[in-house]
Motif scaffolding. Structure first.
Motif, PDB file in Angstrom:
ATOM      1  N   ASP A   1       5.023 -38.348 -20.867  1.00  0.00           N
ATOM      2  CA  ASP A   1       6.013 -36.834 -20.568  1.00  0.00           C
ATOM      3  C   ASP A   1       5.700 -35.448 -21.437  1.00  0.00           C
ATOM      4  OD1 ASP A   1       8.196 -35.343 -19.645  1.00  0.00           O
ATOM      5  OD2 ASP A   1       9.915 -36.190 -20.047  1.00  0.00           O
ATOM      6  N   ASP A   2       5.372 -34.478 -21.241  1.00  0.00           N
ATOM      7  CA  ASP A   2       4.999 -33.475 -22.512  1.00  0.00           C
ATOM      8  C   ASP A   2       5.739 -33.114 -22.590  1.00  0.00           C
ATOM      9  OD1 ASP A   2       2.621 -33.785 -21.892  1.00  0.00           O
ATOM     10  OD2 ASP A   2       2.014 -32.500 -20.114  1.00  0.00           O
ATOM     11  N   SER A   3       7.202 -32.653 -22.167  1.00  0.00           N
ATOM     12  CA  SER A   3       8.622 -31.697 -22.131  1.00  0.00           C
ATOM     13  C   SER A   3       9.357 -32.584 -23.265  1.00  0.00           C
ATOM     14  CB  SER A   3       9.512 -32.034 -21.621  1.00  0.00           C
ATOM     15  OG  SER A   3      10.067 -33.340 -20.887  1.00  0.00           O
ATOM     16  N   LEU A   4       8.943 -33.762 -23.820  1.00  0.00           N
ATOM     17  CA  LEU A   4       9.161 -34.636 -25.268  1.00  0.00           C
ATOM     18  C   LEU A   4       7.987 -34.484 -26.236  1.00  0.00           C
ATOM     19  CD1 LEU A   4      10.855 -37.931 -23.802  1.00  0.00           C
ATOM     20  CD2 LEU A   4      12.369 -35.121 -24.798  1.00  0.00           C
ATOM     21  N   ASN A   5       8.017 -34.105 -27.250  1.00  0.00           N
ATOM     22  CA  ASN A   5       6.607 -34.313 -28.303  1.00  0.00           C
ATOM     23  C   ASN A   5       6.960 -35.058 -29.494  1.00  0.00           C
ATOM     24  OD1 ASN A   5       4.599 -33.142 -29.758  1.00  0.00           O
ATOM     25  ND2 ASN A   5       5.456 -31.639 -30.461  1.00  0.00           N
ATOM     26  N   ASP A   6       5.877 -35.766 -29.172  1.00  0.00           N
ATOM     27  CA  ASP A   6       6.257 -37.074 -29.976  1.00  0.00           C
ATOM     28  C   ASP A   6       7.246 -38.005 -30.316  1.00  0.00           C
ATOM     29  OD1 ASP A   6       4.948 -38.942 -31.076  1.00  0.00           O
ATOM     30  OD2 ASP A   6       4.956 -38.298 -33.297  1.00  0.00           O
ATOM     31  N   PRO A   7       8.083 -38.623 -28.308  1.00  0.00           N
ATOM     32  CA  PRO A   7       9.413 -38.835 -29.138  1.00  0.00           C
ATOM     33  C   PRO A   7       9.600 -40.342 -29.629  1.00  0.00           C
ATOM     34  CG  PRO A   7       8.453 -39.336 -26.781  1.00  0.00           C
ATOM     35  CD  PRO A   7       7.219 -38.446 -27.465  1.00  0.00           C
ATOM     36  N   THR A   8      10.673 -40.229 -29.747  1.00  0.00           N
ATOM     37  CA  THR A   8      11.556 -41.839 -30.680  1.00  0.00           C
ATOM     38  C   THR A   8      12.218 -42.427 -29.729  1.00  0.00           C
ATOM     39  OG1 THR A   8      13.381 -40.764 -30.816  1.00  0.00           O
ATOM     40  CG2 THR A   8      12.042 -40.598 -32.841  1.00  0.00           C
ATOM     41  N   TRP A   9      12.112 -44.024 -29.172  1.00  0.00           N
ATOM     42  CA  TRP A   9      12.911 -44.059 -28.231  1.00  0.00           C
ATOM     43  C   TRP A   9      14.341 -43.939 -28.810  1.00  0.00           C
ATOM     44  CZ3 TRP A   9      10.971 -47.322 -25.031  1.00  0.00           C
ATOM     45  CH2 TRP A   9      10.027 -47.721 -24.464  1.00  0.00           C
ATOM     46  N   ASP A  10      14.745 -43.315 -29.460  1.00  0.00           N
ATOM     47  CA  ASP A  10      16.335 -42.713 -29.208  1.00  0.00           C
ATOM     48  C   ASP A  10      16.261 -41.652 -28.104  1.00  0.00           C
ATOM     49  OD1 ASP A  10      17.416 -44.439 -31.044  1.00  0.00           O
ATOM     50  OD2 ASP A  10      16.411 -43.372 -32.745  1.00  0.00           O
ATOM     51  N   GLU A  11      15.171 -41.007 -28.198  1.00  0.00           N
ATOM     52  CA  GLU A  11      15.300 -39.765 -26.932  1.00  0.00           C
ATOM     53  C   GLU A  11      14.665 -40.417 -25.620  1.00  0.00           C
ATOM     54  OE1 GLU A  11      13.070 -36.565 -30.216  1.00  0.00           O
ATOM     55  OE2 GLU A  11      11.493 -37.809 -29.817  1.00  0.00           O
ATOM     56  N   VAL A  12      14.199 -41.226 -25.855  1.00  0.00           N
ATOM     57  CA  VAL A  12      13.737 -41.988 -24.666  1.00  0.00           C
ATOM     58  C   VAL A  12      15.135 -42.250 -24.041  1.00  0.00           C
ATOM     59  CG1 VAL A  12      12.980 -43.527 -23.238  1.00  0.00           C
ATOM     60  CG2 VAL A  12      11.337 -42.045 -24.882  1.00  0.00           C
ATOM     61  N   ALA A  13      15.915 -42.944 -24.841  1.00  0.00           N
ATOM     62  CA  ALA A  13      17.122 -43.724 -24.047  1.00  0.00           C
ATOM     63  C   ALA A  13      18.450 -42.644 -23.495  1.00  0.00           C
ATOM     64  CB  ALA A  13      17.786 -44.176 -25.438  1.00  0.00           C
ATOM     65  N   ILE A  14      18.139 -41.417 -24.365  1.00  0.00           N
ATOM     66  CA  ILE A  14      19.088 -40.024 -24.104  1.00  0.00           C
ATOM     67  C   ILE A  14      18.862 -39.133 -23.251  1.00  0.00           C
ATOM     68  CG2 ILE A  14      20.191 -37.871 -24.723  1.00  0.00           C
ATOM     69  CD1 ILE A  14      19.584 -38.344 -27.864  1.00  0.00           C
ATOM     70  N   VAL A  15      17.431 -39.344 -22.554  1.00  0.00           N
ATOM     71  CA  VAL A  15      16.848 -38.607 -21.494  1.00  0.00           C
ATOM     72  C   VAL A  15      16.955 -39.565 -20.240  1.00  0.00           C
ATOM     73  CG1 VAL A  15      14.764 -38.158 -19.771  1.00  0.00           C
ATOM     74  CG2 VAL A  15      14.610 -37.411 -22.803  1.00  0.00           C
ATOM     75  N   MET A  16      16.680 -40.752 -20.489  1.00  0.00           N
ATOM     76  CA  MET A  16      17.572 -42.158 -19.662  1.00  0.00           C
ATOM     77  C   MET A  16      18.403 -42.500 -19.121  1.00  0.00           C
ATOM     78  SD  MET A  16      14.362 -44.858 -20.025  1.00  0.00           S
ATOM     79  CE  MET A  16      14.774 -46.131 -18.736  1.00  0.00           C
ATOM     80  N   GLY A  17      19.379 -41.211 -19.673  1.00  0.00           N
ATOM     81  CA  GLY A  17      20.553 -41.983 -19.782  1.00  0.00           C
ATOM     82  C   GLY A  17      21.837 -43.575 -20.385  1.00  0.00           C
ATOM     83  N   GLU A  18      20.926 -44.052 -20.726  1.00  0.00           N
ATOM     84  CA  GLU A  18      20.945 -45.496 -21.520  1.00  0.00           C
ATOM     85  C   GLU A  18      22.223 -45.625 -23.060  1.00  0.00           C
ATOM     86  OE1 GLU A  18      19.343 -48.297 -20.709  1.00  0.00           O
ATOM     87  OE2 GLU A  18      18.236 -47.595 -19.351  1.00  0.00           O
ATOM     88  N   LYS A  19      22.915 -46.494 -23.136  1.00  0.00           N
ATOM     89  CA  LYS A  19      23.063 -46.654 -24.229  1.00  0.00           C
ATOM     90  C   LYS A  19      22.731 -46.822 -25.238  1.00  0.00           C
ATOM     91  CE  LYS A  19      26.951 -45.518 -21.647  1.00  0.00           C
ATOM     92  NZ  LYS A  19      27.445 -43.739 -21.970  1.00  0.00           N
ATOM     93  N   ASN A  20      21.696 -48.044 -25.297  1.00  0.00           N
ATOM     94  CA  ASN A  20      21.685 -48.698 -25.664  1.00  0.00           C
ATOM     95  C   ASN A  20      19.798 -48.973 -26.090  1.00  0.00           C
ATOM     96  OD1 ASN A  20      20.645 -50.510 -27.918  1.00  0.00           O
ATOM     97  ND2 ASN A  20      21.818 -53.028 -27.495  1.00  0.00           N
ATOM     98  N   THR A  21      19.387 -48.461 -27.525  1.00  0.00           N
ATOM     99  CA  THR A  21      18.082 -47.691 -27.801  1.00  0.00           C
ATOM    100  C   THR A  21      17.619 -49.198 -27.601  1.00  0.00           C
ATOM    101  OG1 THR A  21      19.200 -45.360 -28.283  1.00  0.00           O
ATOM    102  CG2 THR A  21      16.388 -46.262 -29.149  1.00  0.00           C
TER     103      THR A  21
END
Length: 130
Positions: free
Chosen positions: A96-116
């Protein structure tokens, strides 16, 4: 493949970008004039683009081709994952180009996940099984 190997996609894109900047310095534009051919044989101008040989142009093009093939293999691997949750997580983490060097926390937020941590472990476990 491991998450580390898949995440190399972003690094490859940065290197490809750098190679493109270097190649732009070696780019040449040539304008030639010739005949349009039958039936009119009128003159026409044609512009060609290419690279100046030397200055490492061939090695840059070879490296770029290698990195593009590697990225294509990574994209095909991620796109072939049937589990939607794993596919989405790896897509956001690696492609995903919209996320610049994402962390798992950012991925979880984008996916709507509660537990990273649960998401990361689920993806790692899935990749080990395959």
């Amino acid at each position: 493949m491991t998450i580390r190997e898949l995440a190399k996609h972003r690094e490859n894109l940065e290197v490809i970008e750098c190679i493109d900047r270097k190649l732009a310095l070696n780019e040449a534009h040539i304008c030639v004039q010739g005949s349009a051919g039958p039936p009119s044989f009128e003159k026409r101008a044609k512009t060609d683009r290419g690279y100046i040989h030397g200055l490492g142009t061939v090695s840059l093009l070879t490296e770029k081709s290698k990195l593009e093939k590697e990225n294509q293999a990574i994209e095909e691997y991620i796109n072939s994952i049937p589990k939607r949750r794993v596919y989405k997580a790896l897509y956001h983490y690696c492609l995903d180009d919209s996320l610049n060097d994402p962390t798992w926390d950012e991925v979880a937020i984008v996916m709507g996940e509660k537990n990273t941590e649960a998401l990361r472990k689920y993806v790692e476990k899935y990749l080990k099984i395959i």
